[in-house]
Design a protein around this motif. Sequence first.
Motif, mmCIF file in Angstrom:
data_model
loop_
_atom_site.group_PDB
_atom_site.id
_atom_site.type_symbol
_atom_site.label_atom_id
_atom_site.label_comp_id
_atom_site.label_asym_id
_atom_site.label_seq_id
_atom_site.Cartn_x
_atom_site.Cartn_y
_atom_site.Cartn_z
ATOM 1 N N ILE B 8 0.778 -1.141 -0.106
ATOM 2 C CA ILE B 8 -0.138 0.230 -0.024
ATOM 3 C C ILE B 8 0.826 1.411 -0.013
ATOM 4 O O ILE B 8 1.840 1.354 0.656
ATOM 5 C CB ILE B 8 -1.025 0.001 1.170
ATOM 6 C CG1 ILE B 8 -1.845 -1.314 1.162
ATOM 7 C CG2 ILE B 8 -1.638 1.347 1.372
ATOM 8 C CD1 ILE B 8 -2.638 -1.666 2.476
ATOM 9 N N ALA B 11 0.018 6.322 3.790
ATOM 10 C CA ALA B 11 -0.569 6.085 5.321
ATOM 11 C C ALA B 11 -1.614 7.164 5.760
ATOM 12 O O ALA B 11 -1.303 7.669 6.763
ATOM 13 C CB ALA B 11 0.450 5.893 6.071
ATOM 14 N N GLY B 15 -4.927 4.499 3.038
ATOM 15 C CA GLY B 15 -3.827 3.483 3.267
ATOM 16 C C GLY B 15 -4.136 2.747 4.428
ATOM 17 O O GLY B 15 -3.749 1.496 4.568
ATOM 18 N N ALA B 19 -4.882 -1.106 4.939
ATOM 19 C CA ALA B 19 -3.724 -2.020 5.863
ATOM 20 C C ALA B 19 -4.567 -2.910 6.662
ATOM 21 O O ALA B 19 -4.233 -4.156 6.834
ATOM 22 C CB ALA B 19 -2.707 -1.069 6.200
ATOM 23 N N ARG B 20 -5.095 -2.414 7.499
ATOM 24 C CA ARG B 20 -5.968 -3.036 8.426
ATOM 25 C C ARG B 20 -6.825 -4.200 7.807
ATOM 26 O O ARG B 20 -6.654 -5.342 8.233
ATOM 27 C CB ARG B 20 -6.838 -2.205 9.222
ATOM 28 C CG ARG B 20 -7.880 -3.107 10.220
ATOM 29 C CD ARG B 20 -8.504 -2.049 11.111
ATOM 30 N NE ARG B 20 -9.286 -2.883 12.233
ATOM 31 C CZ ARG B 20 -10.358 -2.290 12.894
ATOM 32 N NH1 ARG B 20 -10.319 -0.959 13.002
ATOM 33 N NH2 ARG B 20 -10.858 -3.058 13.593
ATOM 34 N N ALA B 23 -4.579 -7.099 6.319
ATOM 35 C CA ALA B 23 -3.965 -7.821 7.058
ATOM 36 C C ALA B 23 -4.874 -8.797 8.013
ATOM 37 O O ALA B 23 -4.889 -9.786 8.315
ATOM 38 C CB ALA B 23 -3.433 -6.824 8.269
ATOM 39 N N VAL B 29 1.081 -7.812 4.296
ATOM 40 C CA VAL B 29 0.862 -6.422 3.874
ATOM 41 C C VAL B 29 1.732 -5.302 4.424
ATOM 42 O O VAL B 29 2.052 -5.294 5.514
ATOM 43 C CB VAL B 29 -0.617 -6.013 3.701
ATOM 44 C CG1 VAL B 29 -1.100 -6.164 5.044
ATOM 45 C CG2 VAL B 29 -0.794 -4.560 3.191
ATOM 46 N N CYS B 31 2.572 -0.883 4.218
ATOM 47 C CA CYS B 31 2.294 0.356 3.897
ATOM 48 C C CYS B 31 3.367 1.102 4.128
ATOM 49 O O CYS B 31 3.930 1.448 4.971
ATOM 50 C CB CYS B 31 1.178 0.758 5.080
ATOM 51 S SG CYS B 31 0.542 2.301 4.691
ATOM 52 N N ALA B 107 -4.148 -1.261 12.427
ATOM 53 C CA ALA B 107 -3.470 -1.755 11.301
ATOM 54 C C ALA B 107 -2.500 -2.771 11.631
ATOM 55 O O ALA B 107 -2.284 -4.021 11.219
ATOM 56 C CB ALA B 107 -3.140 -1.026 10.028
ATOM 57 N N ALA B 112 -0.356 -5.771 9.997
ATOM 58 C CA ALA B 112 0.213 -5.176 8.895
ATOM 59 C C ALA B 112 1.528 -4.390 9.316
ATOM 60 O O ALA B 112 1.836 -4.284 10.528
ATOM 61 C CB ALA B 112 -0.542 -4.037 8.442
ATOM 62 N N ILE B 114 4.079 -1.209 8.635
ATOM 63 C CA ILE B 114 4.172 0.288 8.395
ATOM 64 C C ILE B 114 5.642 0.701 8.245
ATOM 65 O O ILE B 114 6.147 0.735 9.277
ATOM 66 C CB ILE B 114 3.178 1.161 8.984
ATOM 67 C CG1 ILE B 114 1.662 0.673 9.139
ATOM 68 C CG2 ILE B 114 3.276 2.641 8.906
ATOM 69 C CD1 ILE B 114 0.705 1.583 10.002
ATOM 70 N N SER B 276 -10.220 -3.092 -0.908
ATOM 71 C CA SER B 276 -9.479 -4.293 -0.231
ATOM 72 C C SER B 276 -10.297 -5.489 -0.455
ATOM 73 O O SER B 276 -9.656 -6.529 -0.532
ATOM 74 C CB SER B 276 -9.410 -3.831 1.251
ATOM 75 O OG SER B 276 -8.737 -2.556 1.329
#
Lengths: 59, 372
Positions: B8, B11, B15, B19-20, B23, B29, B31, B107, B112, B114, B276
């Motif tokens: 992704i 953020a 995003g 992401a959440r 995941a 995943v 971000c 997320a 996820a 980040i 998503s």
Amino acid sequence: MPAKNDSEKCCYCGGCVGVCPAGAITLEETRIVIDESKCINCGACVKICPVGAMKLEKE
Amino acid sequence: MQEFDAIIVGAGPAGLAAARKLAEAKMNVICLEKKQEIGVPKRCAEGLGGGWFERLGIKPDKRWAVREIEGAALYAPSGKKLELRFGKTAGYVLERRVFEKELAKQAVNAGAKIRVKHPVTSAVRENGKVKIEAGVRGDEEEYSAPLVLACDGVETQTARMLGLNTVNKLNDIDSGYQYEMAGIDYEGDDLINLFFGEDGTTEGTAKSYLDKFVESHPGLKQGSIVEVNAGAVPVGGFLDDMTADNLLVAGDAAHHVNPIHGGGIGLAMEGARIASDIAIGAHNAGDYSHKFLQKYNPIWYEKRGNQLKSILKRRHLFESLSDENLETLVNSLTGDDVLKIAEGELIESAKIVGKKLIKYPGLTKIMLKYLK
Ligand SMILES: Cc1cc2nc3c(=O)[nH]c(=O)nc-3n(C[C@H](O)[C@H](O)[C@H](O)COP(=O)(O)OP(=O)(O)OC[C@H]3O[C@@H](n4cnc5c(N)ncnc54)[C@H](O)[C@@H]3O)c2cc1C
Ligand code: SF4
Ligand code: SF4
């Protein structure tokens, strides 16, 4: 002359990047970088800028 | 090279919502975010309508939903106003820095990853996947995934790197500038005050208009500016296709914004969640083709996009009104009437116009033209 950014005025909002048809502008965290070889002098960035930080200078 | 099921880009609300969701579906995943801090600096007035909390299944929390909005006051150029009271909380003013950190935490807790300070600088297709380079100059790292969700906001370049043109046309984007002020004196503290006028912003910058506005309102002029924000808001130019091979676009990057008030937080999260759903389906089917991913388009338009298109027509209506028209409207309509018209209810709107504006055939004609 390609577009020029006034870094004192600029708020780094990315508006100019979003309208540039040539993909000539990049916003780094607090820096606008213009790829002069890509700029087509269309003035879109000048029109969108909320603070007047973009200019097209005549030769 | 680090391999993921999906990457992704960006953020923001879009995003982080994606992401959440990915995941939670047990996808691996990541971000990637350019800025060094999520939610900062904001380019936003941080208003979020009450309906979004229910739609998105989130509860307002005092830590980030810091102030209730009770309604709105619309001002005609003469200063005469029309109050819209909703009878319940119309929305909240958010503290986006806190809100987005909370979304990020959710997320990450779901599984996820980040990375901040990771600007994406290149994206190319390679053997059915997308190879992405991200990181500060000289320190870039390579990432690869069969799916990319471009949630990189108004300045999006990711979709363009993958061959989808999402550039905003000047007619479809607003230039925004805002001050956060202290020490101002304004009545209707719990209302959003909206000022209308035909004096459109074609000459001069958004900043120069705002400065003029503050200067001419003593209650504002006496205050101090404690924060400045600027930004551009895509308010139209909807994309028929928000997909390509290996690519889905959501949020500001896909112009998911309300064309009248420019609100995009809720829409970004909603768009990202729909994208998503498609991404999860593509992952399960092992099919990342444009043909598969483009199922996203009709679902978005049916759920929200078509409504935004009709709201866009309402914006064109507001833009075509003269100061005199605006005075007539404030004198003839109630707050309720305005709400119905702005929300895009067709038959109701036509009825209101027919009944209340009967003495003003010119204005009725303009209104009906756009309400069609
Ligand atoms: C002045 C102003 C006022 C606004 N007021 C409101 C309001 O009151 N209410 C409301 O609902 N909406 C408002 N909006 C709109 C709202 O801010 C956006 O619609 C919303 O933020 C969209 O979310 P997003 O996740 O799509 O994009 P963003 O929040 O912009 O997030 C995109 C993220 O992608 C990152 N990014 C960009 N390029 C890259 C890259 N190459 N690599 C890595 N990361 C990248 C950016 O740094 C950013 O963090 C306002 C906008 C402006 C400009
Ligand atoms: S639109 Fe103007 S203020 Fe925004 S980043 Fe570009 S030059 Fe800077
Ligand atoms: S003048 Fe046009 S092409 Fe050149 S940087 Fe500005 S928007 Fe891009």
